[in-house]
Enzyme design. Sequence first.
Site, mmCIF file in Angstrom:
data_model
loop_
_atom_site.group_PDB
_atom_site.id
_atom_site.type_symbol
_atom_site.label_atom_id
_atom_site.label_comp_id
_atom_site.label_asym_id
_atom_site.label_seq_id
_atom_site.Cartn_x
_atom_site.Cartn_y
_atom_site.Cartn_z
ATOM 1 N N ASN A 3 0.930 -8.347 -0.947
ATOM 2 C CA ASN A 3 1.463 -7.890 -0.050
ATOM 3 C C ASN A 3 1.138 -7.379 1.667
ATOM 4 O O ASN A 3 -0.038 -6.537 1.623
ATOM 5 C CB ASN A 3 2.124 -6.234 -0.851
ATOM 6 C CG ASN A 3 3.037 -5.717 0.607
ATOM 7 O OD1 ASN A 3 3.642 -6.843 2.048
ATOM 8 N ND2 ASN A 3 3.551 -4.407 0.530
ATOM 9 N N LYS A 8 1.319 -6.831 4.196
ATOM 10 C CA LYS A 8 2.144 -6.037 5.362
ATOM 11 C C LYS A 8 2.131 -6.718 6.450
ATOM 12 O O LYS A 8 2.751 -7.604 6.360
ATOM 13 C CB LYS A 8 1.142 -4.556 5.230
ATOM 14 C CG LYS A 8 1.589 -3.919 3.508
ATOM 15 C CD LYS A 8 1.045 -2.750 3.704
ATOM 16 C CE LYS A 8 1.426 -2.169 1.787
ATOM 17 N NZ LYS A 8 0.855 -0.922 1.792
ATOM 18 N N HIS A 63 10.183 -1.009 -1.025
ATOM 19 C CA HIS A 63 8.185 -0.276 -0.840
ATOM 20 C C HIS A 63 8.569 1.168 -0.623
ATOM 21 O O HIS A 63 9.493 1.097 0.989
ATOM 22 C CB HIS A 63 7.522 -1.465 -0.004
ATOM 23 C CG HIS A 63 6.268 -1.164 0.399
ATOM 24 N ND1 HIS A 63 6.269 -0.193 1.184
ATOM 25 C CD2 HIS A 63 5.834 -1.782 -0.520
ATOM 26 C CE1 HIS A 63 4.075 -0.117 1.161
ATOM 27 N NE2 HIS A 63 4.064 -1.468 0.050
ATOM 28 N N GLU A 120 6.972 2.270 2.226
ATOM 29 C CA GLU A 120 6.766 2.039 3.713
ATOM 30 C C GLU A 120 8.259 2.424 4.279
ATOM 31 O O GLU A 120 8.803 2.777 5.429
ATOM 32 C CB GLU A 120 5.988 0.845 4.031
ATOM 33 C CG GLU A 120 4.202 1.701 4.059
ATOM 34 C CD GLU A 120 3.053 0.762 2.904
ATOM 35 O OE1 GLU A 120 4.089 -0.633 3.921
ATOM 36 O OE2 GLU A 120 2.493 0.601 3.055
ATOM 37 N N GLU A 137 4.118 2.457 -7.361
ATOM 38 C CA GLU A 137 3.257 2.210 -6.594
ATOM 39 C C GLU A 137 3.536 3.511 -6.084
ATOM 40 O O GLU A 137 4.441 3.958 -5.093
ATOM 41 C CB GLU A 137 3.747 1.267 -4.963
ATOM 42 C CG GLU A 137 4.093 0.102 -5.781
ATOM 43 C CD GLU A 137 3.483 -0.772 -3.781
ATOM 44 O OE1 GLU A 137 2.518 -1.186 -4.771
ATOM 45 O OE2 GLU A 137 3.812 -0.730 -3.516
ATOM 46 N N GLY A 194 -3.355 2.836 -0.062
ATOM 47 C CA GLY A 194 -3.831 2.937 1.276
ATOM 48 C C GLY A 194 -4.858 3.960 1.085
ATOM 49 O O GLY A 194 -5.510 4.104 2.328
ATOM 50 N N SER A 252 -4.290 0.753 -4.181
ATOM 51 C CA SER A 252 -5.605 0.648 -4.239
ATOM 52 C C SER A 252 -6.320 -0.353 -4.496
ATOM 53 O O SER A 252 -7.001 0.477 -5.413
ATOM 54 C CB SER A 252 -5.641 2.296 -3.940
ATOM 55 O OG SER A 252 -6.210 3.241 -2.954
HETATM 56 P P1 13P Z 1 -2.781 -0.699 -0.610
HETATM 57 O O1 13P Z 1 -3.444 -1.794 -1.437
HETATM 58 O O2 13P Z 1 -3.196 -1.960 0.275
HETATM 59 O O3 13P Z 1 -3.266 0.461 -1.460
HETATM 60 O O4 13P Z 1 -1.223 -1.375 -0.406
HETATM 61 C C1 13P Z 1 -0.463 -0.942 -1.952
HETATM 62 C C2 13P Z 1 0.813 -1.774 -1.865
HETATM 63 O O5 13P Z 1 1.733 -0.699 -0.778
HETATM 64 C C3 13P Z 1 1.072 -3.066 -2.077
HETATM 65 O O6 13P Z 1 2.645 -3.254 -1.556
#
Ligand code: 13P
Length: 268
Positions: free
Chosen positions: A26, A28, A112, A114, A184, A190, A230
């Site tokens: 992903n 983003k 997601h 976010e 997640e 992150g 992560s």
């Molecule tokens: P990270 O791997 O940067 O923690 O992000 C995970 C994520 O949100 C994947 O959709």
Amino acid sequence: MDIKELVRSTVNAEIVKSRQFIIAANWKMNKNMKEVFLFIDELKKRYTGKKRNSVILFPPYPYVMLAQELLKNTDISYGLQNIHWESSGAFTGEVSPLMARDLGCQYAIIGHSERRNIFFENDEMINKKIKAALAEGIIPVLCLGEDMEARRENRHRDIIRKQLYEGMADADISLQNRIIIAYEPVWAIGSGATAASNQIEEMHGYINSLLCELYGSDIASGIPVLYGGSVNPGNIQDLAVVKNVSGFLIGGASLKVKDFLKIIELLE
Ligand code: 13P
């Protein structure tokens, strides 16, 4: 390496080899056109031939057509990071499942954290997106995850249950059996703070039990449950042996082709 460590790593390597993983990137809101080109070019060079695992890329919208072009005749799939629930109409800035299909996407990430937290998507909206994606033959990757506050208050299971039940309400997957779940935890995204193996095992087991409640064990056992938060080349081998983990949704570590290829390689 002492003998115990040697035995452990040998057993783990066998477990990894016996499984089939979905490895999803992903990206983003990252990368420019040149970076997308160079990433996919390198990935294609190194990742050739039919493999046991599946790789899916989720580029930002403007680069999906480029991904479509570059990924022709490869075993690498791609999808959208989000979709709207309507097919067309006055929805400025949105992209429909019909358009996703037009672009050859097989998958769409839906719900997601976010999207939930920054763009205020709720379970009702997510449910509409799930149903619209399924109706167009797009495989939804439904994201579930609790925040740190919920975990501290021991409400994480309740949150996941609500997100799954409301997200999937009246969505008929029985004929298609085509949905992917991604667990997640928001606090692991992150942050560098990957969830511990026992936390992942517990939550994936719980999600499986909810899927059994919803669809029965036959269908539930065919629904992949990915872990995200992560994930990186340094922790992938430990995460890959956790029970009920069918793959990974990777953010930061999927941006550099070297890291992403390392993850792929360690799961082979
Ligand atoms: P990270 O791997 O940067 O923690 O992000 C995970 C994520 O949100 C994947 O959709």
